[in-house]
Motif scaffolding. Structure first.
Motif, PDB file in Angstrom:
ATOM      1  N   GLU A  22      38.747  45.857  62.165  1.00 36.68           N
ATOM      2  CA  GLU A  22      39.799  46.570  62.491  1.00 36.68           C
ATOM      3  C   GLU A  22      39.210  47.930  63.011  1.00 36.68           C
ATOM      4  OE1 GLU A  22      43.336  45.901  60.866  1.00 36.68           O
ATOM      5  OE2 GLU A  22      43.957  44.602  61.689  1.00 36.68           O
ATOM      6  N   HIS A  23      39.436  48.947  64.598  1.00 37.64           N
ATOM      7  CA  HIS A  23      38.650  49.969  63.782  1.00 37.64           C
ATOM      8  C   HIS A  23      39.795  50.685  64.259  1.00 37.64           C
ATOM      9  CE1 HIS A  23      35.309  47.629  65.930  1.00 37.64           C
ATOM     10  NE2 HIS A  23      34.826  47.572  64.521  1.00 37.64           N
ATOM     11  N   ARG A  24      40.035  51.588  62.791  1.00 33.37           N
ATOM     12  CA  ARG A  24      41.257  52.667  63.272  1.00 33.37           C
ATOM     13  C   ARG A  24      40.590  53.831  63.310  1.00 33.37           C
ATOM     14  NH1 ARG A  24      45.003  49.835  58.201  1.00 33.37           N
ATOM     15  NH2 ARG A  24      45.298  48.043  59.640  1.00 33.37           N
ATOM     16  N   ALA A  25      39.221  54.209  62.867  1.00 33.53           N
ATOM     17  CA  ALA A  25      39.417  55.687  62.832  1.00 33.53           C
ATOM     18  C   ALA A  25      38.255  56.142  64.478  1.00 33.53           C
ATOM     19  CB  ALA A  25      37.970  55.373  62.100  1.00 33.53           C
ATOM     20  N   SER A  26      38.590  55.063  65.039  1.00 38.46           N
ATOM     21  CA  SER A  26      37.755  55.197  65.884  1.00 38.46           C
ATOM     22  C   SER A  26      37.851  57.063  66.662  1.00 38.46           C
ATOM     23  CB  SER A  26      37.604  54.406  67.133  1.00 38.46           C
ATOM     24  OG  SER A  26      37.031  52.789  66.868  1.00 38.46           O
ATOM     25  N   GLY A  27      39.225  57.272  66.644  1.00 42.85           N
ATOM     26  CA  GLY A  27      39.910  58.099  67.775  1.00 42.85           C
ATOM     27  C   GLY A  27      40.251  59.797  66.491  1.00 42.85           C
ATOM     28  N   MET A  28      39.532  59.200  65.761  1.00 44.17           N
ATOM     29  CA  MET A  28      39.739  60.479  65.039  1.00 44.17           C
ATOM     30  C   MET A  28      38.278  60.950  64.842  1.00 44.17           C
ATOM     31  SD  MET A  28      40.904  58.217  61.177  1.00 44.17           S
ATOM     32  CE  MET A  28      42.568  57.062  61.644  1.00 44.17           C
ATOM     33  N   ASP A  29      38.743  62.477  64.539  1.00 41.77           N
ATOM     34  CA  ASP A  29      37.222  62.597  64.549  1.00 41.77           C
ATOM     35  C   ASP A  29      37.098  63.716  63.173  1.00 41.77           C
ATOM     36  OD1 ASP A  29      39.155  65.300  63.301  1.00 41.77           O
ATOM     37  OD2 ASP A  29      38.883  66.181  64.330  1.00 41.77           O
ATOM     38  N   ASP A  30      36.272  64.130  62.516  1.00 43.61           N
ATOM     39  CA  ASP A  30      35.430  63.838  60.874  1.00 43.61           C
ATOM     40  C   ASP A  30      36.426  64.428  60.497  1.00 43.61           C
ATOM     41  OD1 ASP A  30      33.198  62.182  61.448  1.00 43.61           O
ATOM     42  OD2 ASP A  30      31.672  63.848  61.427  1.00 43.61           O
ATOM     43  N   ALA A  31      37.442  65.353  60.356  1.00 41.78           N
ATOM     44  CA  ALA A  31      38.727  66.047  59.565  1.00 41.78           C
ATOM     45  C   ALA A  31      39.350  65.083  59.663  1.00 41.78           C
ATOM     46  CB  ALA A  31      38.893  67.309  59.973  1.00 41.78           C
ATOM     47  N   GLU A  32      39.972  64.573  60.391  1.00 40.97           N
ATOM     48  CA  GLU A  32      41.174  63.739  60.685  1.00 40.97           C
ATOM     49  C   GLU A  32      40.054  62.284  59.633  1.00 40.97           C
ATOM     50  OE1 GLU A  32      43.054  64.565  64.990  1.00 40.97           O
ATOM     51  OE2 GLU A  32      41.386  62.887  65.245  1.00 40.97           O
ATOM     52  N   LEU A  33      39.079  61.987  59.960  1.00 38.65           N
ATOM     53  CA  LEU A  33      38.868  60.314  59.263  1.00 38.65           C
ATOM     54  C   LEU A  33      39.292  60.973  57.490  1.00 38.65           C
ATOM     55  CD1 LEU A  33      37.116  57.887  58.540  1.00 38.65           C
ATOM     56  CD2 LEU A  33      34.946  59.214  59.328  1.00 38.65           C
ATOM     57  N   MET A  34      38.437  61.825  57.221  1.00 36.63           N
ATOM     58  CA  MET A  34      38.154  62.479  55.426  1.00 36.63           C
ATOM     59  C   MET A  34      39.589  62.141  55.003  1.00 36.63           C
ATOM     60  SD  MET A  34      35.727  62.280  54.782  1.00 36.63           S
ATOM     61  CE  MET A  34      35.506  62.335  53.170  1.00 36.63           C
ATOM     62  N   ALA A  35      40.559  63.544  55.449  1.00 31.07           N
ATOM     63  CA  ALA A  35      42.137  62.924  55.499  1.00 31.07           C
ATOM     64  C   ALA A  35      42.756  61.672  55.329  1.00 31.07           C
ATOM     65  CB  ALA A  35      42.811  63.754  57.300  1.00 31.07           C
ATOM     66  N   ALA A  36      42.250  61.105  56.712  1.00 32.61           N
ATOM     67  CA  ALA A  36      42.650  59.370  56.445  1.00 32.61           C
ATOM     68  C   ALA A  36      42.716  58.964  55.257  1.00 32.61           C
ATOM     69  CB  ALA A  36      42.443  58.972  57.570  1.00 32.61           C
ATOM     70  N   LEU A  37      41.557  59.612  54.764  1.00 31.43           N
ATOM     71  CA  LEU A  37      40.223  59.075  53.275  1.00 31.43           C
ATOM     72  C   LEU A  37      41.329  59.358  52.374  1.00 31.43           C
ATOM     73  CD1 LEU A  37      37.026  57.933  55.095  1.00 31.43           C
ATOM     74  CD2 LEU A  37      39.069  56.044  54.413  1.00 31.43           C
TER      75      LEU A  37
END
Length: 343
Positions: A130-145
């Motif tokens: 499942e692709h949940r990170a596709s619309g995230m920039d790098d900063a949003e990705l790391m926050a989600a992690l």
């Protein structure tokens, strides 16, 4: 009449038992069955059995399936997940897999030396992730992690990861991030006492450079030795992969003199010390090499154009090696005697 009735009942019971025994280990699916079936959260046994019928299970009566599940202590204990339906698989084997949670696992490999763009591209192409990170920039990705403010480069350990249907790219990245944290901590704990590196973070950055510079695995420690000695002496690292990383999308496959003189935070020809972040994902071997570099006097290395390098202790030796392997001029008699690289 009573004896006849009892005999008939006994014969019927024996026939039913023999039928059940045959059902237990007989093939449940033919060659035209679905490839898999998925048990979702909240599915009861009746729902699972209906899905199996829809997938091509045409053997056995529903009562036989229920009796088998009870005898196997599987009724009410089937695990959520996707299960392979193989031709010739028996009901007993299938229910055992479902009871034990032996789901289908898919693989994705994160390759040593990849940067974060390549990691994200591989995850975006992975199926059925499942692709949940596709619309995230790098900063949003790391926050989600759960790592807000952390730069993503080099933070994921390159390995092969297993996942199952229903998992997301964020699930894989969390595991890869945790794996890198453990690998980095273990490497830093085993560091050489005379390392010029001041922290595990610096070790991660240096390991990423070593990873990008290494063409043959056995040279990692030698390359790490060159850079460690340069750091200790206050010399510029002068390593092309950091320049290329700093160029970003402007890099077209060639690095020119103007690129080496154009200052960026990652240009180790214009700035002393390590760049501000890793430039790629280092593997375990590169991490170990960064904190335990090979001893020696070499300060330079140049490619032989076959993945290996010639290492030199002086600039004169290095310049002779450059003339030999890069400028295609006369090679000294001992040009291939020293293994290594440098700038």
């Amino acid at each position: 009449m009573l004896c006849a009735s009892l005999l008939a009942a006994a014969v019927a019971a024996a026939w039913m038992w023999n039928r059940y025994q045959h059902f237990v280990d007989a093939p449940a699916f033919g060659a035209d069955a679905a490839a898999s079936v998925r048990i979702e959260r909240g599915d009861g046994f009746a729902t699972v059995l209906r899905k199996l019928r829809q997938a091509g299970a045409d053997t056995g009566h529903d009562l036989e399936w229920r009796l088998l599940a009870q005898r196997m202590d599987a009724a009410g204990k089937l695990k959520v997940g996707e299960y392979a339906l193989e031709p010739g698989m028996s009901p007993r084997t299938l229910l055992q897999r479902m009871r034990d949670g032996r789901v289908i696992h898919y693989r994705i490999t994160l390759v040593e030396g990849w940067n974060i763009r390549q990691v994200r591209a591989a995850l975006a192409a992975a199926d059925p992730l499942e692709h949940r990170a596709s619309g995230m920039d790098d900063a949003e990705l790391m926050a989600a992690l759960g790592q807000p403010g952390q730069h993503p480069e080099g933070r994921f350990l390159p390995e092969t990861y297993l996942y199952q249907r229903g998992d997301s790219d964020l699930d894989v990245l969390r595991r890869a991030h945790a794996a890198m944290e453990r690998a980095l901590a273990a490497a830093w704990e085993s560091r050489a006492p005379d390392t010029p590196l001041k922290s595990a973070e610096e070790a991660l950055v240096l390991a990423s450079i070593v990873e990008k510079e290494t063409g043959q695995a056995h040279e990692r420690a030698q390359i790490a030795g060159v850079f460690s000695r340069r750091l200790g002496l206050g010399m510029l690292l002068q390593t092309d992969p950091t320049v290329i990383y700093g160029m970003g999308g402007a890099y077209d496959g060639n690095i020119r003199k103007r690129d080496l003189t154009t200052d960026t935070p990652y240009n180790t020809y214009t700035r002393a010390g390590l760049p501000p972040t890793p430039i790629a994902m280092p593997g375990r071997d590169a991490l170990r090499a960064a904190v335990n570099p090979a001893p020696g006097r070499t300060l330079y290395f140049v490619s032989r154009n076959d993945g290996s390098h010639v290492f030199s202790a002086t600039y004169a030796e290095h310049n002779a090696a450059v003339n030999c392997y890069q400028r295609r001029r006369t090679c000294p008699a001992d040009a291939g005697a020293t293994a290594g690289e440098g700038r």
